[in-house]
Scaffold this motif. Structure first.
Motif, PDB file in Angstrom:
ATOM      1  N   UNK A 192      -2.138  16.740  -0.938  1.00 49.55           N
ATOM      2  CA  UNK A 192      -3.275  15.860  -0.679  1.00 49.55           C
ATOM      3  C   UNK A 192      -3.227  14.590  -1.528  1.00 49.55           C
ATOM      4  N   UNK A 193      -2.267  14.557  -2.451  1.00 49.55           N
ATOM      5  CA  UNK A 193      -2.152  13.384  -3.309  1.00 49.55           C
ATOM      6  C   UNK A 193      -1.520  12.228  -2.541  1.00 49.55           C
ATOM      7  N   UNK A 194      -1.807  11.031  -2.968  1.00 45.88           N
ATOM      8  CA  UNK A 194      -1.217   9.824  -2.383  1.00 45.88           C
ATOM      9  C   UNK A 194      -0.557   9.014  -3.488  1.00 45.88           C
ATOM     10  N   UNK A 195       0.497   8.319  -3.118  1.00 48.50           N
ATOM     11  CA  UNK A 195       1.197   7.439  -4.057  1.00 48.50           C
ATOM     12  C   UNK A 195       1.397   6.081  -3.398  1.00 48.50           C
ATOM     13  N   UNK A 196       1.799   5.122  -4.197  1.00 44.80           N
ATOM     14  CA  UNK A 196       2.123   3.810  -3.644  1.00 44.80           C
ATOM     15  C   UNK A 196       3.453   3.906  -2.896  1.00 44.80           C
ATOM     16  N   UNK A 197       3.638   3.139  -1.834  1.00 45.49           N
ATOM     17  CA  UNK A 197       4.887   3.206  -1.075  1.00 45.49           C
ATOM     18  C   UNK A 197       6.081   2.664  -1.841  1.00 45.49           C
ATOM     19  N   UNK A 198       5.850   1.775  -2.788  1.00 46.66           N
ATOM     20  CA  UNK A 198       6.917   1.245  -3.633  1.00 46.66           C
ATOM     21  C   UNK A 198       6.431   1.340  -5.080  1.00 46.66           C
ATOM     22  N   UNK A 199       7.217   1.979  -5.923  1.00 45.13           N
ATOM     23  CA  UNK A 199       6.811   2.165  -7.317  1.00 45.13           C
ATOM     24  C   UNK A 199       6.950   0.858  -8.095  1.00 45.13           C
ATOM     25  N   UNK A 200       6.027   0.676  -9.026  1.00 44.66           N
ATOM     26  CA  UNK A 200       6.084  -0.470  -9.952  1.00 44.66           C
ATOM     27  C   UNK A 200       6.201  -1.808  -9.202  1.00 44.66           C
ATOM     28  N   UNK A 201       5.384  -1.937  -8.158  1.00 39.79           N
ATOM     29  CA  UNK A 201       5.404  -3.179  -7.380  1.00 39.79           C
ATOM     30  C   UNK A 201       3.992  -3.756  -7.304  1.00 39.79           C
ATOM     31  N   UNK A 202       3.847  -4.755  -6.462  1.00 34.11           N
ATOM     32  CA  UNK A 202       2.533  -5.397  -6.302  1.00 34.11           C
ATOM     33  C   UNK A 202       2.450  -5.953  -4.886  1.00 34.11           C
ATOM     34  N   UNK A 203       1.229  -6.265  -4.468  1.00 35.33           N
ATOM     35  CA  UNK A 203       1.007  -6.799  -3.124  1.00 35.33           C
ATOM     36  C   UNK A 203       1.254  -8.302  -3.157  1.00 35.33           C
ATOM     37  N   UNK A 204       2.241  -8.727  -2.357  1.00 35.45           N
ATOM     38  CA  UNK A 204       2.583 -10.160  -2.307  1.00 35.45           C
ATOM     39  C   UNK A 204       1.847 -10.898  -1.195  1.00 35.45           C
ATOM     40  N   UNK A 205       1.477 -10.198  -0.144  1.00 34.86           N
ATOM     41  CA  UNK A 205       0.705 -10.787   0.949  1.00 34.86           C
ATOM     42  C   UNK A 205      -0.389  -9.799   1.329  1.00 34.86           C
ATOM     43  N   UNK A 206      -1.642 -10.284   1.353  1.00 31.38           N
ATOM     44  CA  UNK A 206      -2.767  -9.406   1.590  1.00 31.38           C
ATOM     45  C   UNK A 206      -3.051  -9.137   3.058  1.00 31.38           C
ATOM     46  N   UNK A 207      -3.975  -8.261   3.274  1.00 32.88           N
ATOM     47  CA  UNK A 207      -4.400  -7.865   4.622  1.00 32.88           C
ATOM     48  C   UNK A 207      -5.244  -8.992   5.245  1.00 32.88           C
ATOM     49  N   UNK A 208      -4.949  -9.279   6.518  1.00 28.68           N
ATOM     50  CA  UNK A 208      -5.632 -10.286   7.321  1.00 28.68           C
ATOM     51  C   UNK A 208      -5.340 -11.721   6.878  1.00 28.68           C
ATOM     52  N   UNK A 209      -4.303 -11.862   6.112  1.00 28.52           N
ATOM     53  CA  UNK A 209      -3.899 -13.225   5.745  1.00 28.52           C
ATOM     54  C   UNK A 209      -3.508 -13.985   7.012  1.00 28.52           C
ATOM     55  N   UNK A 210      -3.858 -15.299   7.083  1.00 30.09           N
ATOM     56  CA  UNK A 210      -3.592 -16.097   8.278  1.00 30.09           C
ATOM     57  C   UNK A 210      -2.243 -16.791   8.177  1.00 30.09           C
ATOM     58  N   UNK A 211      -1.493 -16.764   9.308  1.00 31.65           N
ATOM     59  CA  UNK A 211      -0.204 -17.453   9.357  1.00 31.65           C
ATOM     60  C   UNK A 211       0.296 -17.438  10.790  1.00 31.65           C
ATOM     61  N   UNK A 212       1.050 -18.465  11.126  1.00 30.20           N
ATOM     62  CA  UNK A 212       1.644 -18.529  12.463  1.00 30.20           C
ATOM     63  C   UNK A 212       2.844 -17.602  12.585  1.00 30.20           C
ATOM     64  N   UNK A 213       3.187 -16.981  11.459  1.00 31.80           N
ATOM     65  CA  UNK A 213       4.318 -16.053  11.497  1.00 31.80           C
ATOM     66  C   UNK A 213       3.995 -14.788  12.291  1.00 31.80           C
ATOM     67  N   UNK A 214       2.733 -14.487  12.413  1.00 27.56           N
ATOM     68  CA  UNK A 214       2.336 -13.245  13.080  1.00 27.56           C
ATOM     69  C   UNK A 214       1.737 -13.564  14.440  1.00 27.56           C
ATOM     70  N   UNK A 215       2.071 -12.814  15.437  1.00 29.49           N
ATOM     71  CA  UNK A 215       1.631 -13.085  16.809  1.00 29.49           C
ATOM     72  C   UNK A 215       0.118 -13.000  16.941  1.00 29.49           C
ATOM     73  N   UNK A 216      -0.509 -12.171  16.127  1.00 24.06           N
ATOM     74  CA  UNK A 216      -1.962 -12.036  16.196  1.00 24.06           C
ATOM     75  C   UNK A 216      -2.670 -13.130  15.406  1.00 24.06           C
ATOM     76  N   UNK A 217      -1.899 -13.889  14.645  1.00 20.61           N
ATOM     77  CA  UNK A 217      -2.486 -14.950  13.833  1.00 20.61           C
ATOM     78  C   UNK A 217      -2.914 -14.477  12.458  1.00 20.61           C
TER      79      UNK A 217
END
Length: 262
Positions: free
Chosen positions: A128-153
């Motif tokens: 039932x435990x959860x861990x980070x998908x990458x150890x000793x890392x950080x979030x470089x791009x957040x959720x719902x960030x806007x950019x033309x790179x993504x088809x949904x915007x």
């Protein structure tokens, strides 16, 4: 002229006959243990009978035999009592040993059950435990960030900083439902979690699991990369309510709700 003694019922017993009867009577009295004290003074005492033929000697022999039997019986009773005592002691010892063995078995069983419960609880917590998908890392791009790179915007997940070849882990226990090329996501993996939610891992340089495989928290499932629609190596991570694109939820809130500090 010679005279003869009259015979018939008025004839007295002869002296020889009287003496014979007296001797027989005396012998009879001697046989019953009564010593004759009324012998006629003029009659000489008969020769003493051998000791072994007297009633007194017979009584002594019989008394010795009876005493022997009584002593033997007493010895047998004493031996039986000693054996019974020994058997009782042995039975008590056996009962005590059995009681101790039973108590030891109960204690060992309780300890085994306690260890099993502890192991099950530890396994439950681990699963039932959860861990980070990458150890000793950080979030470089957040959720719902806007950019033309993504088809949904906007960004449907979060990006973790990771150089190519960095180990990527399953964030929790679940079953792999997709493992392969995912279009813009490049090489990607989708896992159905035990709580019914889904997690996605994109832009991988390699995949280390297959569809249908069960995974545990922290298990390596692949290596990060820059496959698909990516400007550089990183891990794209999504949390979803379903397996497909468009069912995304806030991955940071998702991880934090499961105890992961991001």
């Amino acid at each position: 002229m010679a005279f003869t003694r009259a015979t018939g019922k008025h004839r007295g017993a002869s002296r020889t006959a009287r003496r014979t009867r007296k001797i027989a009577g005396t012998a009879s009295l001697a046989a019953t243990g009564i010593v004759a004290s009324m012998a006629a003074p003029a009659l000489a005492a008969p020769a003493a009978a051998p000791a072994e033929s007297t009633g007194l000697q017979q009584a002594v022999v019989m008394g010795d035999e009876l005493a022997g039997r009584v002593a033997a019986q007493a010895d047998a009773q004493e031996a039986a009592a000693a054996q019974a005592k020994a058997e009782a002691v042995a039975q008590r010892a056996a009962a005590e040993a059995a009681r101790r063995a039973e108590a030891a078995e109960k204690k060992a069983k309780a300890e085994r059950e306690a260890k099993q419960r502890a192991a099950r609880e530890a396994e439950r917590k681990r699963l039932n435990a959860f861990v980070a998908p990458v150890a000793d890392s950080y979030v470089s791009t957040g959720y719902k960030a806007s950019s033309s790179l993504w088809s949904s915007g906007s960004h449907t997940g979060i990006d973790f900083h990771a150089a190519t070849g960095t180990s990527v882990h399953a964030v929790g226990a679940g079953t792999v439902v997709e493992a392969g090329w995912g279009g813009a996501y490049g090489n990607n993996i989708v896992i159905k979690m035990h709580d019914g939610t889904y997690t996605q891992y994109g832009h991988l340089s390699s995949i280390g699991v297959s569809v249908g495989q069960s995974v545990t928290p922290g298990q390596q499932i692949g290596l990060s990369g820059a496959t698909g629609n990516a400007t550089g190596p990183h891990l794209h991570f999504e949390a979803r309510t379903g397996p497909d694109y468009g069912s995304d939820i806030d991955p940071i809130a998702y991880l934090r709700a499961h105890g992961v500090d991001v």
